[in-house]
Design a protein around this motif. Structure first.
Motif, PDB file in Angstrom:
ATOM      1  N   GLY A 180      -4.771   5.595  10.592  1.00 15.33           N
ATOM      2  CA  GLY A 180      -4.304   4.229  10.348  1.00 15.33           C
ATOM      3  C   GLY A 180      -2.791   4.126  10.350  1.00 15.33           C
TER       4      GLY A 180
ATOM      5  N   THR B 123      -5.148   5.764  -3.286  1.00 20.25           N
ATOM      6  CA  THR B 123      -5.539   5.239  -4.590  1.00 20.25           C
ATOM      7  C   THR B 123      -6.974   5.634  -4.930  1.00 20.25           C
ATOM      8  OG1 THR B 123      -6.476   3.197  -3.712  1.00 20.25           O
ATOM      9  CG2 THR B 123      -4.106   3.211  -4.131  1.00 20.25           C
TER      10      THR B 123
ATOM     11  N   VAL C 193       0.795  -1.243   0.000  1.00 19.13           N
ATOM     12  CA  VAL C 193       0.000   0.000   0.000  1.00 19.13           C
ATOM     13  C   VAL C 193       0.822   1.286   0.000  1.00 19.13           C
ATOM     14  CG1 VAL C 193      -1.968  -1.141   1.130  1.00 19.13           C
ATOM     15  CG2 VAL C 193      -0.236   0.040   2.538  1.00 19.13           C
ATOM     16  N   ASP C 194       2.133   1.187  -0.139  1.00 18.72           N
ATOM     17  CA  ASP C 194       2.966   2.398  -0.133  1.00 18.72           C
ATOM     18  C   ASP C 194       3.894   2.324  -1.347  1.00 18.72           C
ATOM     19  OD1 ASP C 194       4.984   4.292   0.215  1.00 18.72           O
ATOM     20  OD2 ASP C 194       5.235   3.915   2.355  1.00 18.72           O
TER      21      ASP C 194
ATOM     22  N   ARG D 240       5.280   5.670   8.661  1.00 23.52           N
ATOM     23  CA  ARG D 240       5.449   5.077   7.346  1.00 23.52           C
ATOM     24  C   ARG D 240       4.420   5.704   6.391  1.00 23.52           C
ATOM     25  NH1 ARG D 240       1.482   0.880   7.596  1.00 23.52           N
ATOM     26  NH2 ARG D 240       0.763   0.754   9.742  1.00 23.52           N
ATOM     27  N   GLY D 241       4.435   5.292   5.159  1.00 21.50           N
ATOM     28  CA  GLY D 241       3.604   5.962   4.162  1.00 21.50           C
ATOM     29  C   GLY D 241       2.443   5.118   3.699  1.00 21.50           C
ATOM     30  N   ARG D 242       1.553   5.765   2.979  1.00 22.09           N
ATOM     31  CA  ARG D 242       0.464   5.046   2.322  1.00 22.09           C
ATOM     32  C   ARG D 242       0.074   5.800   1.059  1.00 22.09           C
ATOM     33  NH1 ARG D 242      -5.266   2.881   4.668  1.00 22.09           N
ATOM     34  NH2 ARG D 242      -6.154   2.338   2.645  1.00 22.09           N
ATOM     35  N   THR D 243      -0.075   5.063  -0.007  1.00 16.95           N
ATOM     36  CA  THR D 243      -0.446   5.668  -1.269  1.00 16.95           C
ATOM     37  C   THR D 243      -1.969   5.774  -1.355  1.00 16.95           C
ATOM     38  OG1 THR D 243       1.523   4.720  -2.287  1.00 16.95           O
ATOM     39  CG2 THR D 243      -0.237   5.432  -3.778  1.00 16.95           C
TER      40      THR D 243
ATOM     41  N   LEU E 146      -6.963   8.211   6.907  1.00 16.09           N
ATOM     42  CA  LEU E 146      -5.791   7.393   6.588  1.00 16.09           C
ATOM     43  C   LEU E 146      -4.663   7.676   7.578  1.00 16.09           C
ATOM     44  CD1 LEU E 146      -5.663   7.659   2.677  1.00 16.09           C
ATOM     45  CD2 LEU E 146      -6.509   5.747   4.045  1.00 16.09           C
TER      46      LEU E 146
ATOM     47  N   SER F 136      -9.434   2.936   6.603  1.00 10.08           N
ATOM     48  CA  SER F 136      -8.464   3.774   7.318  1.00 10.08           C
ATOM     49  C   SER F 136      -7.206   3.004   7.696  1.00 10.08           C
ATOM     50  CB  SER F 136      -9.103   4.335   8.594  1.00 10.08           C
ATOM     51  OG  SER F 136      -9.361   3.278   9.521  1.00 10.08           O
ATOM     52  N   GLY F 137      -7.340   1.705   7.894  1.00  6.11           N
ATOM     53  CA  GLY F 137      -6.220   0.925   8.414  1.00  6.11           C
ATOM     54  C   GLY F 137      -6.142   0.973   9.929  1.00  6.11           C
TER      55      GLY F 137
ATOM     56  N   ALA G 287       5.006  12.849  -0.745  1.00  2.00           N
ATOM     57  CA  ALA G 287       6.376  12.346  -0.908  1.00  2.00           C
ATOM     58  C   ALA G 287       7.372  13.473  -1.161  1.00  2.00           C
ATOM     59  CB  ALA G 287       6.415  11.317  -2.033  1.00  2.00           C
TER      60      ALA G 287
ATOM     61  N   THR H  12       1.532   9.599  -2.201  1.00  6.10           N
ATOM     62  CA  THR H  12       1.853   8.816  -1.016  1.00  6.10           C
ATOM     63  C   THR H  12       1.981   9.758   0.175  1.00  6.10           C
ATOM     64  OG1 THR H  12       2.944   7.119  -2.314  1.00  6.10           O
ATOM     65  CG2 THR H  12       3.525   7.241   0.014  1.00  6.10           C
TER      66      THR H  12
END
Lengths: 152, 152, 152, 152, 152, 152
Positions: free
Chosen positions: F69, F24, C43-44, F19-22, F66, E35-36, F127, F98
């Motif tokens: 999360g 979508t 997911v990243d 950490r990251g999340r894209t 997000l 959301s996670g 990013a 992201t």
């Protein structure tokens, strides 16, 4: 209905009953989310209780969509869903009801050398056999006699 | 269509165009998941490419369901979705197409002292104005003249 | 594999190839949501690009789960999924890959008078025929000879 | 299991118990939708009641997938899920059961200068401590001693 | 709140109450997935029972997100969601509670010749009228006096 | 922020980057479905293109959700999400961006013998390090000194 054969092999009057599926609250919530239809009869219990239905019920389009998931659709022979006629939402579908599709081939329309339309009268019923949604569907189906076509 | 009034206030011939919605791959995947219809034309790109459609397309029932999410449904006046007639899936709907609903009141059926059916001819169109799905819907709507009823 | 018959009718060595399914970004997002596995490789995109895989890839468990959706499971004969052996995630599965399941009956284990276990070696492959996930599955299947049992 | 360290820091025999997660009807419906597995034991209450299980139960693959969401997976050290061995679906998982994962490091396989495989025996248990799914998982993990590699 | 008009037509002090929506277990599961956020207070009944809340409750951000779905947002006039102030999660929201949004225009901030910010104090309440979430939202809205702009 | 400790162990000024999340298209579609917010800026590409944003963008509430999360929330110490202050949606978030959360402890509010509020200034960035959403969150956290309480 089992759309698992070429057009030539259907017979008017043949009948089929699908397996079942229980309509859950999660299905209603998910369908509201996909369709964007958040009419309170489906997602607001307080509202729904005061209506003639007395509780949240499934979207008519959800019940109809679940029925399509109960068809057998052979990738070999089915081309596309063609149409719907005289669909009536006869009874409300509550959370926890298990539906199945009873169908009967009502007509066979030759369309072109490669395909025809199988016309099916379908009734979506609950576990007590009560009709929930009635209607007619049309499925575009390949002919066996079609020369090797698009799918080869 | 805007179902935002009592039954008496619709006029045969009045027209409406809805806002739009883009049909995404995520919608198709989600609809397959809700309906259980994983016909490969919708979820198998390799298969879909070899068909006359040339690519994955939306389920007809998805397009029809998205249309219901574009209606305005007043909780005050709408009772329930009543039925569908002569729905035809005229053109395939590809990923990324933006649909809207063009509708026209085609008839008004008195039903009982408290409600009537608004009959609407609807065409789901893409951004180029091409018809994707045609058909007629029937919505059960309360009358203004209804004595304070179930909703009070 | 088509689990569409009683236990007695499988033959060691028989083979089957399933229809396909394209793994989409929406599937990965949905599977993260269901499983709760938001490992950044899935997911990243920024993270994934710096790994040996070079891009976001599907969860191994997603690919394996999609395979189960490609089985034919007859409600008449299948009792339950029994187990998995030596599953190896051989190649990463990227967004847009179309998978199918190649399977071969590897063994037939009698279990009791009413049921047996069909052991199947399965390889999940992409459109180029490359192995993505290998492994063995075990399905508990009713016997034809079973006296009318739980399902009557 | 907590995969939160380089390969060198695991010890055979170390144990861990994860936090829990309640398996809901919504999870089963969602997993059917993602996987495409609508076997009636999971989505048809009428059918499920007549089976030995007596009610709808979770897909085995759902329970297994939920377990992966209960792992701790450090993006710093985990490379990829490597494999599964001898997974057995020991007991049915009903709606409302809360699962957790009990795990123990069973082996450590050196693989190359940069990584190794942590082999973990895992048992997915319910709130009464009953085993639901047993099996072994293999996780590919970076070594601390690895020269700055792909992730720098 | 109904954001269905140009900026000039709001009046400080005007009030509105939205329709309702029942918060279901399926909503909580779906929101965790989007959301996670799988904090066990939302997805682990065993854990939740031992907390001061005594049961699984909705994510605060879910309740707040559901509220946005209850606004009327005219595509003609609304530009974007601008901000949130002093949001407090006052009471836990349990499965089955029906929420609605009570709002009052608290301020009108001129921003530029084409737009202004409508400041709204909102309270998300349950069916017993108890405050669940309080806070202030800011919506960026076009002016009627704006010369034909981006939307023409 | 890592909420992985008792209240006494936070220090004003400590910083963290998640950490990251894209983000979508599937996330946007899913969030529209959960929240019920189908504002066309998020789901109608034709509409979105004509706005100042030039394309579909994520719901502000999605980006904010997000972020939650991406927190680490220790079930041992975190009690509940307490509130949000001065949240501003600074830049639109497009499909494919992201995000990550940069946070700094801004205050520590003693509340009662068993708990306190950790106040955190957070910036959701893309990013390229650009601020997308700014704001302050408040998390209710248990004290280490709390006598064995609800969770024992």
């Amino acid at each position: 209905m089992r759309f698992d054969r070429p057009f030539e092999r259907y017979v008017v009057g043949e009948r089929h009953r699908s397996r079942g599926r229980t309509v859950t609250e999660a299905d209603i919530v998910a369908f509201a989310g996909v369709s964007g239809d958040f009419f309170p009869l489906h997602v607001d219990e307080t509202y729904a209780r005061r209506t003639r239905f007395g509780r949240r019920i499934a979207h008519g389009m959800l019940t109809l969509s679940l029925a399509t998931g109960l068809y057998t659709l052979s990738p070999e022979w089915v081309i596309a869903f063609y149409g719907l006629d005289r669909v009536r939402f006869v009874r409300p579908v509550g959370i926890g009801e298990t539906i199945a599709v009873e169908s009967e081939v009502a007509g066979l329309l030759d369309r072109d050398p490669a395909s025809g339309i199988v016309v099916v009268d379908q009734t979506i019923v609950n576990a007590r056999g009560e009709a929930l949604v009635s209607g007619r569907i049309r499925m575009l189906v390949r002919k066996e006699s079609a020369s090797t076509g698009e799918r080869e």
